[in-house]
Design a protein around this motif. Structure first.
Motif, PDB file in Angstrom:
ATOM      1  N   GLY A 178      -2.128  -7.150  -1.488  1.00  0.00           N
ATOM      2  CA  GLY A 178      -1.207  -7.043  -2.603  1.00  0.00           C
ATOM      3  C   GLY A 178      -0.211  -8.180  -2.631  1.00  0.00           C
ATOM      4  N   ALA A 179       0.272  -8.454  -3.826  1.00  0.00           N
ATOM      5  CA  ALA A 179       1.290  -9.485  -3.976  1.00  0.00           C
ATOM      6  C   ALA A 179       2.635  -9.011  -3.459  1.00  0.00           C
ATOM      7  CB  ALA A 179       1.417  -9.869  -5.449  1.00  0.00           C
ATOM      8  N   ALA A 180       2.773  -7.700  -3.300  1.00  0.00           N
ATOM      9  CA  ALA A 180       4.073  -7.158  -2.928  1.00  0.00           C
ATOM     10  C   ALA A 180       4.233  -7.003  -1.427  1.00  0.00           C
ATOM     11  CB  ALA A 180       4.258  -5.800  -3.604  1.00  0.00           C
ATOM     12  N   GLY A 181       3.386  -7.659  -0.681  1.00  0.00           N
ATOM     13  CA  GLY A 181       3.532  -7.609   0.764  1.00  0.00           C
ATOM     14  C   GLY A 181       2.823  -6.440   1.390  1.00  0.00           C
ATOM     15  N   ALA A 182       1.998  -5.722   0.633  1.00  0.00           N
ATOM     16  CA  ALA A 182       1.303  -4.572   1.183  1.00  0.00           C
ATOM     17  C   ALA A 182      -0.066  -4.983   1.691  1.00  0.00           C
ATOM     18  CB  ALA A 182       1.138  -3.502   0.100  1.00  0.00           C
ATOM     19  N   THR A 183      -0.416  -4.456   2.851  1.00  0.00           N
ATOM     20  CA  THR A 183      -1.739  -4.691   3.391  1.00  0.00           C
ATOM     21  C   THR A 183      -2.301  -3.382   3.874  1.00  0.00           C
ATOM     22  OG1 THR A 183      -0.772  -5.157   5.535  1.00  0.00           O
ATOM     23  CG2 THR A 183      -1.265  -7.046   4.141  1.00  0.00           C
ATOM     24  N   ALA A 184      -3.597  -3.280   3.898  1.00  0.00           N
ATOM     25  CA  ALA A 184      -4.244  -2.064   4.376  1.00  0.00           C
ATOM     26  C   ALA A 184      -4.809  -2.285   5.756  1.00  0.00           C
ATOM     27  CB  ALA A 184      -5.350  -1.652   3.424  1.00  0.00           C
ATOM     28  N   ALA A 185      -4.618  -1.290   6.623  1.00  0.00           N
ATOM     29  CA  ALA A 185      -5.293  -1.295   7.904  1.00  0.00           C
ATOM     30  C   ALA A 185      -6.561  -0.472   7.768  1.00  0.00           C
ATOM     31  CB  ALA A 185      -4.383  -0.727   8.974  1.00  0.00           C
ATOM     32  N   GLY A 186      -7.452  -0.570   8.722  1.00  0.00           N
ATOM     33  CA  GLY A 186      -8.689   0.196   8.668  1.00  0.00           C
ATOM     34  C   GLY A 186      -9.820  -0.692   8.203  1.00  0.00           C
ATOM     35  N   ASP A 187     -11.006  -0.393   8.697  1.00  0.00           N
ATOM     36  CA  ASP A 187     -12.118  -1.305   8.505  1.00  0.00           C
ATOM     37  C   ASP A 187     -13.021  -0.933   7.343  1.00  0.00           C
ATOM     38  OD1 ASP A 187     -12.303  -1.410  12.056  1.00  0.00           O
ATOM     39  OD2 ASP A 187     -11.369  -2.849  10.699  1.00  0.00           O
ATOM     40  N   ARG A 212      11.774  -0.772  11.500  1.00  0.00           N
ATOM     41  CA  ARG A 212      10.308  -0.708  11.598  1.00  0.00           C
ATOM     42  C   ARG A 212       9.919   0.756  11.770  1.00  0.00           C
ATOM     43  NH1 ARG A 212      12.221  -5.095  14.231  1.00  0.00           N
ATOM     44  NH2 ARG A 212      11.508  -7.106  13.402  1.00  0.00           N
ATOM     45  N   LEU A 213       9.312   1.298  10.736  1.00  0.00           N
ATOM     46  CA  LEU A 213       8.943   2.711  10.739  1.00  0.00           C
ATOM     47  C   LEU A 213       7.422   2.823  10.704  1.00  0.00           C
ATOM     48  CD1 LEU A 213      11.420   3.951   7.970  1.00  0.00           C
ATOM     49  CD2 LEU A 213      11.799   3.923  10.433  1.00  0.00           C
ATOM     50  N   HIS A 214       6.874   3.519  11.685  1.00  0.00           N
ATOM     51  CA  HIS A 214       5.436   3.809  11.666  1.00  0.00           C
ATOM     52  C   HIS A 214       5.299   5.329  11.690  1.00  0.00           C
ATOM     53  CE1 HIS A 214       1.096   2.875  13.151  1.00  0.00           C
ATOM     54  NE2 HIS A 214       1.134   3.777  12.201  1.00  0.00           N
ATOM     55  N   TRP A 215       5.028   5.879  10.526  1.00  0.00           N
ATOM     56  CA  TRP A 215       4.965   7.336  10.387  1.00  0.00           C
ATOM     57  C   TRP A 215       3.527   7.786  10.213  1.00  0.00           C
ATOM     58  CZ3 TRP A 215       9.371   8.855   6.434  1.00  0.00           C
ATOM     59  CH2 TRP A 215      10.611   8.584   7.025  1.00  0.00           C
ATOM     60  N   ARG A 216       3.364   9.084  10.527  1.00  0.00           N
ATOM     61  CA  ARG A 216       2.064   9.719  10.345  1.00  0.00           C
ATOM     62  C   ARG A 216       2.176  10.797   9.262  1.00  0.00           C
ATOM     63  NH1 ARG A 216       2.508  11.416  16.409  1.00  0.00           N
ATOM     64  NH2 ARG A 216       4.602  11.563  15.550  1.00  0.00           N
ATOM     65  N   ALA A 217       1.201  10.812   8.362  1.00  0.00           N
ATOM     66  CA  ALA A 217       1.032  11.962   7.471  1.00  0.00           C
ATOM     67  C   ALA A 217       0.267  13.010   8.259  1.00  0.00           C
ATOM     68  CB  ALA A 217       0.264  11.563   6.219  1.00  0.00           C
ATOM     69  N   GLN A 218       0.884  14.182   8.405  1.00  0.00           N
ATOM     70  CA  GLN A 218       0.290  15.225   9.244  1.00  0.00           C
ATOM     71  C   GLN A 218       0.276  16.547   8.489  1.00  0.00           C
ATOM     72  OE1 GLN A 218       3.068  14.817  12.578  1.00  0.00           O
ATOM     73  NE2 GLN A 218       1.425  13.902  13.799  1.00  0.00           N
ATOM     74  N   THR A 220      15.895  -4.874   5.786  1.00  0.00           N
ATOM     75  CA  THR A 220      14.461  -4.902   5.555  1.00  0.00           C
ATOM     76  C   THR A 220      13.827  -3.659   6.174  1.00  0.00           C
ATOM     77  OG1 THR A 220      14.418  -7.305   5.539  1.00  0.00           O
ATOM     78  CG2 THR A 220      12.322  -6.185   5.995  1.00  0.00           C
ATOM     79  N   VAL A 221      13.039  -2.969   5.376  1.00  0.00           N
ATOM     80  CA  VAL A 221      12.295  -1.803   5.878  1.00  0.00           C
ATOM     81  C   VAL A 221      10.821  -2.181   5.943  1.00  0.00           C
ATOM     82  CG1 VAL A 221      11.714   0.632   5.525  1.00  0.00           C
ATOM     83  CG2 VAL A 221      13.972  -0.238   4.825  1.00  0.00           C
ATOM     84  N   GLU A 222      10.305  -2.214   7.161  1.00  0.00           N
ATOM     85  CA  GLU A 222       8.870  -2.448   7.357  1.00  0.00           C
ATOM     86  C   GLU A 222       8.223  -1.102   7.635  1.00  0.00           C
ATOM     87  OE1 GLU A 222       9.306  -6.880   9.457  1.00  0.00           O
ATOM     88  OE2 GLU A 222       8.293  -5.229  10.513  1.00  0.00           O
ATOM     89  N   PHE A 223       7.419  -0.661   6.705  1.00  0.00           N
ATOM     90  CA  PHE A 223       6.922   0.723   6.772  1.00  0.00           C
ATOM     91  C   PHE A 223       5.402   0.759   6.875  1.00  0.00           C
ATOM     92  CE2 PHE A 223       5.258   4.597   4.861  1.00  0.00           C
ATOM     93  CZ  PHE A 223       5.913   5.542   5.630  1.00  0.00           C
ATOM     94  N   THR A 224       4.920   1.575   7.789  1.00  0.00           N
ATOM     95  CA  THR A 224       3.478   1.852   7.889  1.00  0.00           C
ATOM     96  C   THR A 224       3.268   3.352   7.896  1.00  0.00           C
ATOM     97  OG1 THR A 224       2.992  -0.173   9.112  1.00  0.00           O
ATOM     98  CG2 THR A 224       1.406   1.628   9.330  1.00  0.00           C
ATOM     99  N   SER A 279      -4.457   3.398   7.280  1.00  0.00           N
ATOM    100  CA  SER A 279      -3.026   3.121   7.192  1.00  0.00           C
ATOM    101  C   SER A 279      -2.725   2.229   6.005  1.00  0.00           C
ATOM    102  CB  SER A 279      -2.535   2.412   8.468  1.00  0.00           C
ATOM    103  OG  SER A 279      -2.773   3.206   9.609  1.00  0.00           O
ATOM    104  N   VAL A 280      -1.488   2.298   5.569  1.00  0.00           N
ATOM    105  CA  VAL A 280      -0.984   1.371   4.565  1.00  0.00           C
ATOM    106  C   VAL A 280       0.363   0.861   5.067  1.00  0.00           C
ATOM    107  CG1 VAL A 280       0.062   3.233   3.206  1.00  0.00           C
ATOM    108  CG2 VAL A 280      -0.385   1.031   2.124  1.00  0.00           C
ATOM    109  N   THR A 281       0.611  -0.428   4.859  1.00  0.00           N
ATOM    110  CA  THR A 281       1.850  -1.050   5.314  1.00  0.00           C
ATOM    111  C   THR A 281       2.502  -1.785   4.153  1.00  0.00           C
ATOM    112  OG1 THR A 281       1.021  -1.359   7.564  1.00  0.00           O
ATOM    113  CG2 THR A 281       2.842  -2.778   6.878  1.00  0.00           C
ATOM    114  N   PHE A 282       3.808  -1.622   4.010  1.00  0.00           N
ATOM    115  CA  PHE A 282       4.534  -2.448   3.044  1.00  0.00           C
ATOM    116  C   PHE A 282       5.972  -2.634   3.501  1.00  0.00           C
ATOM    117  CE2 PHE A 282       4.586   1.923   1.459  1.00  0.00           C
ATOM    118  CZ  PHE A 282       5.910   2.130   1.097  1.00  0.00           C
TER     119      PHE A 282
END
Ligand SMILES: [Cu+2]
Length: 382
Positions: free
Chosen positions: A57-66, A123-129, A162-166, A198-201
């Motif tokens: 994404g142009a907004a700094g978002a990248t996807a993890a996972g293959d 830097r926040l790395h959260w899980r949807a549970q 700056t909030v770096e969120f995954t 995962s999704v990161t932005f």
């Protein structure tokens, strides 16, 4: 806190929404909901291919996972129409949300605003549970959560941090994250990710205030209504005057009948908009049982978010007045001498009062059809 409530509170709490509702009335509302819900539920199909994509994404978002994925916008009717509505029932009773209910312990949700970090990057790395959550001594709900609780964690930062969120999805159905404090391309950053992905932005809040966050996966009503929401508090660059700061997130609970000790969230009931309970911070009446306590002379600042999914809160403190309420980003646009102000669903506001009198002050949703269902607590000034 006395052993017996004050007469005022006992009045407020009488018939606090514990009566079973008329089944016929509910079914009448649900018949409408089924029509609407059939389409809206489409995005919920477990493993329905709604997962993260590899698009950069142009907004700094990248996807993890293959796994190769198609771009997917969770909020788009077009995208959700691609998924099979029959694959998912109209409740939150996924396997993870309904297992281990007996072990779910009741815990008061701490309303204190966490202190700011000295770091300017969070830097926040959260899980949807999807997990059972005990919202009262009697009631466990089949929660869809951020980090296993309803609401999710309180986040506190400053304007310009700056909030770096995954988000990593550990649930059975697709989930996502929508921060109202972010200005970002939602189709990229707020997209849904499937189990294991995962999704990161990254974003920088531009305005101070109390901002909702929530899962935005379709149907959004189902995902917010099942517990996926919380508050991000953005303080201004110049600190506000010193105060005891608390965060209150109001939300509604629409519950089905218990199975295995767990009450699932009921999508058709959500469409009816007649909740069984409301709560500040996810437990009906929790601050009646265990009040918020401050000292005489304290300035108290409430950051209030209405997570909904549908209703506002008409925020009021019995026996007190807000000397300041901020209509916009604090400290901008202050309004003086406020008795009650409504915080819309999806909104957040900041309320201040000076506790110059000792006593027990109920803070309430003054829309009492909702206040009596659990959106009430005590501020004890000692
Ligand atoms: Cu979700």
């Amino acid at each position: 806190m006395p052993d017996t409530p004050t007469p005022l509170l006992s009045d407020l709490l009488t018939r606090s929404g514990h009566e079973p509702r008329s089944r016929r009335a509910f079914l009448g509302q649900a018949s409408l909901g089924l029509v609407i819900g059939g389409t809206a539920l489409a995005g919920c199909s477990p493993g329905g291919g709604a997962g993260g994509d590899s698009a950069r994404g142009a907004a700094g978002a990248t996807a993890a996972g293959d796994a190769p994925q198609q771009p997917f916008n969770a909020n788009s009717k077009l995208d959700t129409a691609l998924h099979d509505p029959a694959a998912h029932g109209a409740s939150s009773a996924t396997p993870g949300a309904t297992q281990g209910a007996q072990a779910a312990a009741y815990r008061r949700y701490d309303p204190a605003l966490p202190p700011l970090s000295s770091e300017r990057t969070l830097r926040l790395h959260w899980r949807a549970q999807e997990v059972p959550v005990r919202i009262s001594r009697e009631t466990v709900v089949a929660g869809w959560t951020f980090e296993g609780d309803i609401p999710g964690p309180i986040v506190h930062c400053r304007v310009g941090d700056t909030v770096e969120f995954t988000l990593t999805n550990e649930g059975a159905v697709p989930h996502s994250m929508d921060f109202h404090a972010a200005q970002i391309d939602p189709k990229v950053a707020f997209r849904s990710v499937a189990r294991g992905q995962s999704v990161t932005f990254t974003f920088q809040p531009k305005w101070a205030g109390a901002f909702m966050y929530h899962c935005g996966t379709a149907p959004v009503l189902m995902h917010i209504g099942s517990g996926m929401y919380g508050a991000l508090i953005v303080s201004p660059q110049e600190p506000l005057v010193a105060a005891k700061e608390f965060v209150l997130v109001q939300s509604e609970f629409y519950l089905g009948d218990a199975a295995g000790g767990v009450r699932p969230f009921d999508y058709n009931k959500m469409l009816s908009t007649l909740p069984d309970y409301l709560a500040f911070n996810g437990r009906p009446n929790q601050y009646v049982d265990e009040p918020i306590r401050v000292a005489v002379g304290d300035r108290v600042r409430f950051w209030v978010v209405s997570a909904g999914p549908t209703h506002p809160t008409h925020f009021h403190v019995v026996g007190e007045q807000f000397d300041t309420m901020y209509l916009g980003a604090p400290p901008g646009s202050p309004i003086r001498g406020v008795q009650t102000w409504s915080v819309p669903a999806g909104g957040g506001m900041c309320f201040e009062l000076v506790c110059d009198i000792a006593g027990e002050f109920p803070f309430v949703n003054h829309g009492f059809g909702h206040g009596q269902k659990g959106a009430i607590g005590f501020l004890v000034v000692e």
